[in-house]
Write a protein that holds these residues in place. Structure first.
Motif, short mmCIF file in Angstrom:
data_model
loop_
_atom_site.label_atom_id
_atom_site.label_comp_id
_atom_site.label_asym_id
_atom_site.label_seq_id
_atom_site.Cartn_x
_atom_site.Cartn_y
_atom_site.Cartn_z
N ARG A 1 -2.66 16.73 29.72
CA ARG A 1 -3.94 16.68 29.00
C ARG A 1 -4.50 18.09 28.78
NH1 ARG A 1 -7.30 16.93 26.14
NH2 ARG A 1 -9.12 15.60 25.72
N TRP B 1 -3.38 9.14 21.84
CA TRP B 1 -4.22 9.92 22.73
C TRP B 1 -5.29 9.06 23.39
CZ3 TRP B 1 -5.40 15.12 19.70
CH2 TRP B 1 -4.24 15.92 19.72
N ALA B 2 -5.84 8.11 22.64
CA ALA B 2 -6.86 7.23 23.22
C ALA B 2 -6.27 6.40 24.36
CB ALA B 2 -7.43 6.32 22.13
N ALA B 3 -5.05 5.89 24.17
CA ALA B 3 -4.38 5.11 25.22
C ALA B 3 -4.09 5.99 26.43
CB ALA B 3 -3.09 4.50 24.68
N GLU C 1 -4.11 9.70 17.15
CA GLU C 1 -5.40 9.38 17.77
C GLU C 1 -5.30 8.15 18.67
OE1 GLU C 1 -8.47 9.01 14.87
OE2 GLU C 1 -8.28 11.07 14.15
N LYS C 2 -4.57 7.14 18.20
CA LYS C 2 -4.40 5.93 19.01
C LYS C 2 -3.61 6.23 20.29
CE LYS C 2 -4.67 2.66 15.15
NZ LYS C 2 -3.92 1.69 14.31
N ASP D 1 -5.71 8.78 27.34
CA ASP D 1 -6.96 9.14 28.01
C ASP D 1 -7.51 7.96 28.82
OD1 ASP D 1 -6.76 11.61 26.86
OD2 ASP D 1 -8.21 11.23 25.25
N LYS D 2 -7.33 6.75 28.31
CA LYS D 2 -7.80 5.57 29.05
C LYS D 2 -7.03 5.43 30.37
CE LYS D 2 -8.38 0.56 28.58
NZ LYS D 2 -8.17 -0.62 27.68
N LYS D 3 -5.72 5.62 30.28
CA LYS D 3 -4.91 5.51 31.51
C LYS D 3 -5.26 6.63 32.48
CE LYS D 3 -0.20 5.18 33.27
NZ LYS D 3 1.25 5.19 32.96
N ALA E 1 -8.13 8.13 32.82
CA ALA E 1 -9.42 7.80 33.43
C ALA E 1 -9.24 6.76 34.53
CB ALA E 1 -10.38 7.30 32.36
N GLN E 2 -8.36 5.77 34.31
CA GLN E 2 -8.11 4.74 35.33
C GLN E 2 -7.49 5.34 36.58
OE1 GLN E 2 -5.66 2.10 33.04
NE2 GLN E 2 -7.40 0.90 32.24
N GLU E 3 -6.53 6.26 36.38
CA GLU E 3 -5.87 6.89 37.54
C GLU E 3 -6.83 7.80 38.30
OE1 GLU E 3 -2.38 6.27 38.48
OE2 GLU E 3 -3.27 4.62 37.34
#
Length: 606
Positions: free
Chosen positions: A262, A223-225, A220-221, A227-229, A231-233
Motif C-alpha cells: 500500500r 484498490w477498493a477491495a 479502482e475496484k 483497502d477493505k481487506k 482495514a480488516q486485517e
C-alpha cells in the motif's frame, strides 16, 4: 529486427521514479503516439532514446545503422544563418546521395513548406522557426523521427501538409501531441506513460479512450477491495494476537507485506479543477465592426470586414501564421485604429486576454508570485483562498509552487497563465492558442469550461477538434485581407467552403428573357431534336421555389447546429443534423445544375 528496444529502463530524480523498469520496442514503419500527463516524463523518455540523457538502469538496443532525429518543443537560441543553411545542417553524411540530389530535395522541401530560403533564421517568427526546424529534421531522412508537439505554433496549412507528408512517407515516427485530429490520422499505435509505467495500446485513439476508462475503473475496484481487506486485517491486529500460533504469525507477516504494498502504490494524479470567474453581464451587442480595413504598407491585412459580435457568441479565428489574426483581435478590441471603417465596443465589457507567447509570465518570479505577488491569499468568486490551495486546483504540487517560473514545462506555463488570468472577472474572453502543450485531460476540461461559459469568446486556434467542440462560428482569413464568416467549427468550414467552391465552378443559370433583356444575336442550337416538353417547362417553373425551400431548410439546420446547448443536451442529434445538412447542400447544388440544363434547352428550342 526492431529498430529500437528499451529493456527495464529506470530514470529516477526523486523517490518516485519517472520511468520504472520500462520496456519498449519500435518496429520499422510504425507511427507511435506517446501520451501522458504534463510532467509524466514524455520528453525525458525521448531524450533517453536519442542518447541525450542516461537512465539510472536498463539497456538500450538499437539497429547499428539506425539514425534518429528529435524535434524539440523549444526553439534553440543558438541557431544562426539563413533558412537554407539551417536546413542543410540536417543532412546526413552517411547517405549515398550526390550533392546535387540533396540540393534538389532541399529546394523542393522548402518550396512545399513555403519557407523563405534566404531569410535569416533569427529574424523569423516563432511559427516559421518551427517549420524550418521541422524541415531540417526531415532533410536528414532519419530512420526514426521523434516529434515533440510538432503542431505547436504551426498554422493549419502547415499542419495539413505535415500530415500528408508523414502519411505518405515511409518514416518511422515516435511523437507526442495534444492535437487529437493529428493523433487520430497518424497513429498506428498508442503508448501511454502513467506513473512511471509504459503501456502499449494497439488500437485507434477513440478505442484507447474506451479501454483506458475501463482499465482505470478496474484499478479502482481492485484498490477498493485491497483497502477493505487491509482495514480488516488492521482491525484484527489491534484486537491482539491471542495465541502465538504459526497461522497467526503468518497472518501478521502478510499484513506487513500488505502495508508495504500500500505504501508503494502510486496514486493517479488528480484532475485539474479549473473554474472561470465570470464577470457582470455585458451589453447585448459586444462589438460592431463596419467595413474596417488595415494594411502594413502595400500588404492588406484586413479588407472591408464587417461583423457584429453578440453576447454569448463563441467565435473561432483561423488563418496562416503572420496572416493578421492578432491584428484583427487588436482592431476588434479597440487596441488598434482601423485605417478605414469603424469599430464600436459595447457597454460594460470586462476583457481578459490570454496571449500566445505567454509573455505575461515573469520567469524571475516564483509560480506563486506570478499569480498573487507577495500575498499568501487570492480572492476568487468573492472568497479568499490560500495561494497553495488555488494553485493545486491547476495541478501544481506543493514543491513546485515556490520554484521559479523559468523551470516550468510548456504545459505547466500554460496552466500557470490560466490560473493567473482566471482570477480576473471576465465577460469577454480572448484566447490565442490556449491548447498548446496542455495534456488531454486538462484540454478536455478547458473545453467543458468554455462550453459552459456564458460570456463572449474570441478564440484563435489551429486545434481542429477544439474548434469543432467549442465555437459556434468561425472567421477565416482567405487571402488578400478577405475574412469570411462560416457557421460552426473547422469541419463545418471545410464542408461549406467545398460547397461554395463547387457552386462557383458551376455557371449560373441564364436568366429568363424579359422585354428589358435583349435577345442574343445568335443562338447556337444543339443537334437533333431540341423540343422543350411541357413537363420540362413545368419543372423549370417550379425549380426556383423548390430551391428556395431547400435553402430555407438548410438555414434552419445550420441555426440548430449553431446552438451550443445542442452539443450538451442532444449530442446524438448532431451527426443526423450534419448528415441532413450535407444532403440539402447536394440537393441545392443538383437543383441549380438542373435549372441551368432546362434553361439552356428552353432557349435552344425557341
Amino acid at each position: 529486427m526492431p529498430l529500437l528496444q528499451l529493456r527495464q529502463i529506470t530514470l529516477r530524480y526523486s523517490s518516485a521514479p519517472l520511468l520504472d523498469q520500462v520496456d519498449f520496442q519500435v518496429d520499422a514503419g510504425e507511427r507511435i503516439c506517446l501520451l501522458g500527463r504534463n510532467g509524466a516524463g514524455k520528453t525525458s523518455l525521448m531524450r533517453i532514446i536519442t542518447g541525450e540523457e542516461t537512465p539510472n538502469d536498463g539497456e538500450i538496443i538499437q539497429s547499428s545503422d539506425a539514425m534518429m532525429t528529435r524535434l524539440t518543443q523549444e526553439i534553440p537560441g543558438d541557431i544562426a544563418g539563413s533558412v537554407r543553411d539551417v536546413i542543410h545542417g540536417g543532412l546526413r553524411h552517411d547517405r549515398h546521395e550526390e550533392e546535387w540530389e540533396s540540393d534538389i530535395r532541399i529546394e523542393e522541401l522548402m518550396e512545399e513548406m513555403r519557407l523563405p530560403a534566404e531569410h535569416a533564421f533569427s529574424a523569423l517568427s516563432g511559427g516559421l522557426k518551427r517549420r524550418v526546424l521541422l524541415a531540417r529534421a526531415l532533410a536528414g531522412q532519419p530512420d526514426i523521427l521523434l516529434l515533440d508537439e510538432p503542431t505547436n505554433h504551426l498554422d493549419l496549412d502547415s499542419i495539413l501538409w505535415l500530415e500528408r507528408y508523414l502519411l505518405t512517407s515511409k518514416l518511422t515516427i515516435f511523437f507526442v501531441t495534444h492535437d487529437r485530429t493529428f493523433l487520430r490520422k497518424l497513429a498506428t499505435r498508442i503508448v501511454e506513460l502513467d506513473r512511471g509505467r509504459l503501456t502499449s495500446w494497439a488500437c485507434d485513439y477513440d478505442t484507447y479512450l474506451e479501454r483506458k476508462a475501463a482499465s482505470l475503473d478496474a484499478e479502482e475496484k481492485q484498490w477498493a477491495a485491497f483497502d477493505k481487506k487491509l482495514a480488516q486485517e488492521e482491525a484484527w491486529l489491534r484486537q491482539g494476537v491471542k495465541a502465538r500460533r504459526t497461522r497467526n504469525e503468518g497472518r501478521v507477516r502478510a499484513l506487513q507485506s500488505m502495508r508495504t504494498e500500500r505504501g508503494q502504490r502510486r496514486e493517479r494524479e488528480g484532475t485539474a479543477r479549473i473554474e472561470l470567474q465570470t464577470g457582470s453581464m455585458s451589453g447585448q451587442k459586444v462589438i460592431e465592426a463596419k467595413d474596417i480595413s488595415f494594411a502594413y504598407g502595400e500588404t492588406p491585412i484586413v479588407s472591408d470586414f464587417s461583423s457584429t459580435i453578440w453576447r454569448g457568441d463563441k467565435i473561432g479565428i483561423i488563418g496562416p501564421n503572420g496572416g493578421g489574426k492578432t491584428t484583427l483581435l487588436k482592431l476588434l478590441l479597440g487596441q488598434l485604429e482601423p485605417q478605414a471603417g469603424s469599430v464600436k465596443l459595447g457597454t460594460n465589457l470586462q476583457i481578459v486576454y490570454l496571449d500566445q507567447l505567454r509573455g505575461q509570465i515573469d520567469d524571475a518570479k516564483t509560480v506563486a508570485q506570478n499569480v498573487a505577488g507577495d500575498a499568501e491569499t487570492v480572492t476568487f468568486q468573492g472568497r479568499p483562498r490560500h495561494i497553495h490551495s488555488y494553485l493545486q486546483d491547476f495541478l501544481f504540487r506543493a514543491d513546485r509552487i515556490r520554484m521559479p517560473a523559468k523551470m516550468l514545462s510548456g504545459g505547466e506555463r500554460n496552466r500557470l497563465l490560466l490560473a493567473r488570468l482566471f482570477l480576473q472577472p471576465a465577460n469577454v474572453l480572448v484566447m490565442d492558442e490556449p491548447t498548446n502543450d496542455l495534456d488531454a485531460e486538462t484540454l478536455e476540461l478547458l473545453e467543458e469550461l468554455l462550453l459552459e461559459y456564458t460570456g463572449t469568446l474570441l478564440l484563435v486556434s489551429h486545434d481542429r477538434a477544439f474548434l469543432d467542440n467549442v465555437v459556434t462560428s468561425t472567421l477565416v482569413f482567405e487571402g488578400e485581407g478577405r475574412i469570411i464568416e462560416y457557421t460552426g467549427g473547422y469541419e463545418d468550414w471545410v464542408r461549406q467552403r467545398a460547397v461554395a467552391l463547387a457552386a462557383a465552378a458551376v455557371p449560373k443559370p441564364i436568366p429568363v428573357e424579359t422585354k428589358a433583356s435583349p435577345k442574343p444575336a445568335t443562338v447556337i442550337k444543339p443537334k437533333g431534336d431540341a423540343k422543350f416538353l411541357n413537363r420540362e417547362r413545368r419543372e423549370l417553373e417550379e425549380l426556383p421555389k423548390q430551391i428556395e425551400g431547400w435553402e430555407a431548410e438548410l438555414a434552419d439546420v445550420a441555426t440548430r447546429l449553431w446552438e451550443p446547448d445542442l452539443y450538451q443536451k442532444e449530442p446524438d442529434l448532431v451527426p443526423k443534423l450534419k448528415a441532413e445538412s450535407v444532403a440539402l447542400e447536394k440537393r441545392i447544388k443538383d437543383g441549380y445544375a438542373r435549372w441551368e440544363e432546362l434553361e439552356a434547352k428552353r432557349l435552344a428550342s425557341e
